[in-house]
Design a protein around this motif. Structure first.
Motif, PDB file in Angstrom:
ATOM      1  N   LEU B  95     -26.840 -17.612  26.114  1.00 14.00           N
ATOM      2  CA  LEU B  95     -25.508 -17.643  26.735  1.00 14.00           C
ATOM      3  C   LEU B  95     -25.188 -16.296  27.383  1.00 14.00           C
ATOM      4  O   LEU B  95     -24.589 -16.233  28.454  1.00 14.00           O
ATOM      5  N   THR B 131     -15.307 -19.062  35.516  1.00 13.60           N
ATOM      6  CA  THR B 131     -16.465 -19.531  34.756  1.00 13.60           C
ATOM      7  C   THR B 131     -16.997 -18.418  33.864  1.00 13.60           C
ATOM      8  O   THR B 131     -17.351 -18.628  32.704  1.00 13.60           O
ATOM      9  N   PHE B 135     -17.623 -18.118  29.625  1.00 13.87           N
ATOM     10  CA  PHE B 135     -18.826 -17.732  28.882  1.00 13.87           C
ATOM     11  C   PHE B 135     -18.605 -16.455  28.074  1.00 13.87           C
ATOM     12  O   PHE B 135     -19.099 -16.327  26.957  1.00 13.87           O
ATOM     13  N   ILE B 286     -23.464 -27.443  33.703  1.00 13.18           N
ATOM     14  CA  ILE B 286     -22.799 -26.994  32.481  1.00 13.18           C
ATOM     15  C   ILE B 286     -23.168 -27.930  31.333  1.00 13.18           C
ATOM     16  O   ILE B 286     -23.438 -27.505  30.214  1.00 13.18           O
ATOM     17  N   THR B 289     -26.546 -27.008  30.053  1.00 10.58           N
ATOM     18  CA  THR B 289     -26.455 -25.851  29.170  1.00 10.58           C
ATOM     19  C   THR B 289     -25.909 -26.285  27.817  1.00 10.58           C
ATOM     20  O   THR B 289     -26.399 -25.876  26.766  1.00 10.58           O
ATOM     21  N   PHE B 290     -24.909 -27.144  27.887  1.00 15.30           N
ATOM     22  CA  PHE B 290     -24.239 -27.609  26.682  1.00 15.30           C
ATOM     23  C   PHE B 290     -25.203 -28.381  25.777  1.00 15.30           C
ATOM     24  O   PHE B 290     -25.307 -28.116  24.583  1.00 15.30           O
ATOM     25  N   SER B 294     -25.834 -26.927  22.331  1.00 17.29           N
ATOM     26  CA  SER B 294     -24.814 -27.376  21.390  1.00 17.29           C
ATOM     27  C   SER B 294     -25.421 -27.897  20.099  1.00 17.29           C
ATOM     28  O   SER B 294     -24.792 -27.884  19.064  1.00 17.29           O
ATOM     29  N   PHE B 312     -17.485 -26.547  25.202  1.00 14.74           N
ATOM     30  CA  PHE B 312     -18.132 -26.999  26.426  1.00 14.74           C
ATOM     31  C   PHE B 312     -17.490 -28.276  26.944  1.00 14.74           C
ATOM     32  O   PHE B 312     -17.251 -28.418  28.143  1.00 14.74           O
ATOM     33  N   ILE B 316     -15.931 -28.673  30.614  1.00 16.76           N
ATOM     34  CA  ILE B 316     -16.394 -29.673  31.581  1.00 16.76           C
ATOM     35  C   ILE B 316     -15.241 -30.597  31.970  1.00 16.76           C
ATOM     36  O   ILE B 316     -15.046 -30.911  33.153  1.00 16.76           O
TER      37      ILE B 316
END
Lengths: 174, 682, 160
Positions: B95, B131, B135, B286, B289-290, B294, B312, B316
């Motif tokens: 991250l 954004t 993060f 996203i 990434t999640f 996650s 997340f 989103i």
């Protein structure tokens, strides 16, 4: 050591970010550029690219001659109409520039009755002014009417009644 | 050092919050100093996050095991390269890497000298900074890479031995880079909506950003597939694992976006569609990434951490809601000014390509969420695995590849049917010849024959198009063929780079078709000296070796490979036990030729010396990697900037010919009206 | 064009119905079942070192096959034992058909929309072609010359 580093880091970041406020002049910031002409340029380039591509596709056999002639004529017409628009825009802005200069001259000469005089002159200019420039003049005039303040003797920019310095060039106002 | 890293992140959070707001106020109130300061803010954020990254690197390199992240993902015995890659080995670090890349890209955006789209930068930067705030907030709260342990471990846990592969150095950063990169097109799109500058501008500004993100995502996925193939040891390269799917989704919609922005550029159509695509692509990035980070889905990629999920999802949700809302709000400004000449044109193939790409993305997404639907509706748990994806996406992908061939033969704007026939004649004939040849050679599965024929068709069309282009150029300028060919590539890089990418894709497709329809596998238990045969190979088990390295206990078996009595070489599949990680790992042995891979897995052995192997013959797999390289090359050709003198050239040319359209003087004329009126207002 | 595409899709759909495979019955069956160790891979593909499930399932499959059960029967046996989630892909019936058909339905619906949009745009193109203004002929000639000259200077730049 860590505390020191953190203080330095914070100070440096703060100074760097605040710097533009203390800079005297020359903001790199957003220029207002001429959007209309840019758009026309971009459309012109797109059309030219299309014409080039048509020619090449024809040469390499993807397009038949008939299709090519037809499309070519079509995009040439389009290109020409963009060129015409560009020229019109240019004429418009030339006329506009003349008006601007006249307004500035009037403002510089005028002191107390300046407002009325400018108003009159502008009204005249507007009658003469080209169609394309009309809108811009209209806008400028409406702004002029709203403020009714004084004008900078140096550059002719309008200022509010209680301003002490010109917002544009920094000259002292009477 | 760790404290400095944390404080740097904190300062970066403050600075990015400031920048995000200062851009908006500076732009709305027209205060250049504020905009300039916000711009410096972006640079400062990049500097500060870089400091945080350096602080983490320092901690990793100095083995500061007090820091939990360092203790969890590194160990004293790791080599320098893997130590460096530890930055993205875990959740928090990756991250941080994400945030750093975003700050870097944001800085490039504000510092880039640009001729087009300058007006869009402030709001776009605001989006980027928002954004970034998200993060940074995660990094400072739930995913702090600088979190300290209450005790000091003697050594760290080290890197999972499965991750010890060159793939580790390239797969994650490329993939993350791709995910992050799509933020920039999204930001410009939103900025265009906010400022109502919905012409060509934003599309021109982001073409290369989109391309580079797409390229990074492609490289990441190809390396990931290769890594899975050589390391995971099941003989495949793509398992349709949820995380793989998550990276495929933005790739698919991003590819669609790359094609449909060309339509908007040329034709002024698909304006709303492009907005939707860029919003979806960003959200999917996203989402990717999640999913990776996650831990809601278990897979090779996941690192258990469930606290991140809700953040997340909220991010989103907010992104989708606000951007689609904004799009709806501005929708009347986005009506297409379309005019087309014909139904049969390259434009139509582009539209179909968009449809299929998005359709494929939809199929993958549906497969991903269908277990949830089934459980909700029927109360029955089901699994959606590889067979589903292969059967549903196979035909869609084939259709996409087919279109890549068709589009090379159809002219832009129009094609008359007779000409079309003439254009299709040769490639179609060649493809049919190749197809029949395949049947004669013994390729009998209808689907495979059909798919190979389509690939052959596409390959011929593209080569045919290149040939005709070269010929035309030679005729027009009198160059020799070689010069004409390279001139052709150089003259229209986006176009020919695109074709190169298509060739790469076809090569990949050939590899995928071959290896999924004609793979052969066999298991055998052999005593030393015994042999087994698979296809035309004979493998003789020579001996088993056991030896100890510093960190591993290795068992390797040597097999001699014969083909019709001729010794081709030896392959040594092995298995090792990682002492520090307390895990055993299979190390496959692959003998690769352009035609097929011989893939050997050591399964196990008993005390009597009987050793079990699983041997696979995977046809055409190397074509996938070759295709991948071609694809990347093509992407680079398309990405490569045109000569820098370009803008000047335009301006000079413009002043001379079009008149002073872009001339400073006339521009200033309008500027003065504006600035003087604004001075009065302020 | 669009019709051709649709045709191609249907042909492909028809081909789908016959996924042939040359592999052994054991592989065939184990490719249809999901390993129960939580790896999300098929029994054929799970390579987790500590996986307790895949080897056992493979042995069981072989056992059942040796007992003379057909591939379908073995798969059916596992479904009754473990429930539907042991299947690598949902069976093509009931609600699951939605998953199998929806992607293609969406694409076909999209194709219709694309077709209609294209028709509209072509129509727009035909009508606007008439509108292109052709006043001032001698003026046009001047512009035409300029266009030719500029096109020559434009070189071979593509779209930026």
């Amino acid at each position: 050591m860590t505390v020191f580093a953190v203080i330095v880091l914070t100070a440096a970041a703060f100074a760097f970010i605040a710097y533009p406020f203390f800079k005297q002049r020359g903001y790199s910031a957003v220029s207002t550029g001429d959007q209309k002409s840019r758009e026309l340029l971009s459309r012109r380039d797109t059309t030219y690219s299309m014409l080039k591509e048509l020619e090449f596709d024809y040469q390499s056999g993807i397009l038949t001659e008939e299709d090519y002639r037809d499309l070519e004529a079509r995009y040439k017409r389009k290109a020409i109409s963009i060129l015409k628009d560009a020229d019109d825009l240019e004429k418009g802005s030339e006329a506009e520039e003349g008006i601007e200069a006249e307004i500035r001259r009037l403002r510089r000469t005028g002191t107390k009755q300046a407002g009325d005089e400018v108003e009159q002159a502008v009204a005249k200019l507007r009658r003469v002014g080209k169609n394309q420039a009309g809108d811009q003049v209209e806008e400028a005039v409406s702004k002029l009417r709203q403020t009714r303040g004084k004008f900078c003797p140096q550059c002719g920019t309008a200022a509010k009644a209680d301003d002490r310095f010109c917002a544009s060039c920094g000259a002292k106002l009477r | 050092m760790a404290d400095i890293g944390y404080i740097a992140l904190l300062l970066a959070l403050v600075a990015s919050l400031y920048s995000a707001t200062a851009f908006v106020f500076g732009k709305r109130r027209n205060i250049p100093a504020l905009v300039d300061s916000a711009r410096n803010g972006v640079v400062a954020v990049c500097g500060l996050v870089s400091i945080a990254v350096l602080a983490l690197l320092y901690a990793i390199l100095t083995h500061d095991f007090q820091i939990e992240y360092v203790a969890s993902y590194t160990a004293r015995d790791m080599s320098l390269t893997y130590l460096l890659s530890a930055i993205w080995a875990g959740n928090d670090g990756s991250l941080l890497f994400w945030a750093w890349l975003l700050a870097l890209f944001g800085m490039i955006v504000v510092l880039q000298r640009r001729d087009v789209g300058r007006e869009l930068v402030p709001y776009a930067s605001t989006i980027v900074m928002v954004t970034e705030v998200f993060f940074l907030f995660l990094l400072l709260s739930v995913a702090n890479p600088f979190h300290k342990l209450s005790f000091l471990p003697a050594d760290g846990r080290g890197l999972n031995p499965l991750l010890e592969n060159p793939g580790m150095l390239f797969h994650p950063p490329n993939l993350l880079g791709g995910y992050v990169g799509f933020t920039i097109p999204f930001a410009f799109a939103m900025s265009a909506l906010l400022t109502r500058r919905l012409g060509d501008e934003w599309i021109v500004s982001i073409r290369r950003w989109t391309l580079v993100s797409w390229l990074l995502l492609s490289i990441g996925n190809i390396i990931g597939a290769w890594w899975a193939y050589v390391e995971l040891g099941w003989g495949g390269y793509w398992a349709w694992d949820p995380v793989e799917n998550a990276s495929l989704l933005p790739w698919l919609t991003g590819t669609a976006f790359l094609h449909s922005i060309m339509m908007q550029r040329r034709r002024g159509i698909l304006k709303k569609w492009n907005m939707v695509l860029v919003i979806i692509t960003f959200s999917l990035s996203i989402f990717g990434t999640f999913l990776t980070r996650s831990g809601i889905l278990s897979s090779v990629h996941t690192f258990a951490d469930t606290t991140l999920g809700p953040f997340f999802l909220v991010f989103i949700g907010v992104t989708l809601f606000s951007s689609l809302g904004l799009l709806y709000y501005r929708s009347e400004l986005l009506n297409s000014e379309a005019e087309m000449e014909s139904l049969v044109s390259r434009e139509s193939t582009f539209l179909m390509n968009n449809l299929f790409l998005v359709g494929a993305a939809f199929a993958v997404f549906l497969g991903e969420i269908f277990p949830l639907i089934s459980e909700a509706v029927r109360g029955v748990k089901i699994t959606v695995g590889a067979p589903f994806y292969n059967q549903v996406n196979g035909p869609i992908f084939l259709a996409i590849i087919f279109l890549a061939g068709v589009c090379a033969l159809i002219g832009w704007r129009r094609s008359s049917v007779s000409n079309l026939m003439r254009n299709f004649l040769w490639p179609l004939a060649i493809a049919l010849v190749i197809g029949s040849a395949l049947i004669i050679l013994g390729v009998r599965q209808p689907y495979a024959v059909f798919a190979f024929t389509v690939c052959a068709f596409v390959l011929t069309t593209i080569l045919y198009e290149w040939f005709r282009g070269t010929r035309a150029r030679r005729r027009m300028r009198g160059d020799n063929y070689l010069k004409a060919f390279f001139g052709l590539l150089g003259a229209n890089r986006p176009r020919y780079g695109g074709y190169t990418v298509h060739i790469g894709l076809v090569l990949i497709a050939i590899g995928v078709i071959g290896s999924s329809f004609y793979n052969v596998e066999k298991e055998a238990t052999l005593l030393p000296g015994e042999s087994m045969s698979i296809k035309n190979y004979t493998l003789t088990y020579e001996n088993k070796d056991t030896f100890q390295t510093e960190t591993r206990q290795v068992d390797s078996a040597t097999l001699s490979v014969f083909n019709g009595g001729k010794l081709l070489g030896k392959i040594v599949p092995s298995k090792y036990y990682s002492v520090s990680y307390e895990q055993s790992v299979t190390e496959v042995a692959i003998r690769s030729t352009p035609a097929e891979d011989l893939y050997a897995i050591l399964i196990g052995w008993d005390d009597a010396g009987a050793t079990s192997f699983k041997i696979l013959v995977n046809p055409l797999v190397s074509w996938i990697w070759i295709g991948g390289i071609v694809l990347v090359l093509g992407g680079l050709i398309a990405f490569w900037p045109e000569r820098r003198k370009l803008p000047v050239e335009i301006r000079v040319e413009a002043r001379e010919t079009v008149g002073s359209v872009s001339n400073k003087k006339s521009g200033n004329g309008i500027n003065k009206v504006r600035s003087s009126s604004e001075a009065r207002r302020g | 064009m669009v019709r051709k595409m649709l045709g191609a899709v249907f042909v492909l759909l028809a081909l789908l119905a016959t996924p042939a495979s040359a592999a052994s019955p054991l592989t065939n069956v184990s490719q249809q079942l999901i390993c129960q160790c939580g790896c999300n891979m098929t029994v054929a593909n799970c390579t987790h070192q500590d996986c307790m499930s895949a080897p056992a399932m493979r042995t069981l499959i072989q056992q059942k096959l040796d007992q003379g059960l057909s591939e379908e029967q073995v798969v059916q046996y596992f479904v009754t034992e473990y429930g539907e989630q042991v299947l690598a892909s949902p069976p093509k019936k009931g609600l699951n058909l939605v998953a199998w058909i929806l992607p293609f339905a969406v694409i076909i619906a999209g194709a219709i929309i694309v077709y209609l949009a294209l028709k509209k745009w072509v129509f727009q193109g035909r009508t606007s072609q008439v509108e292109v203004k052709t006043e001032a002929e001698e003026d046009d000639e001047k512009y035409r010359l300029r266009l030719e000259q500029e096109l020559k200077q434009f070189g071979e730049r593509g779209y930026r």
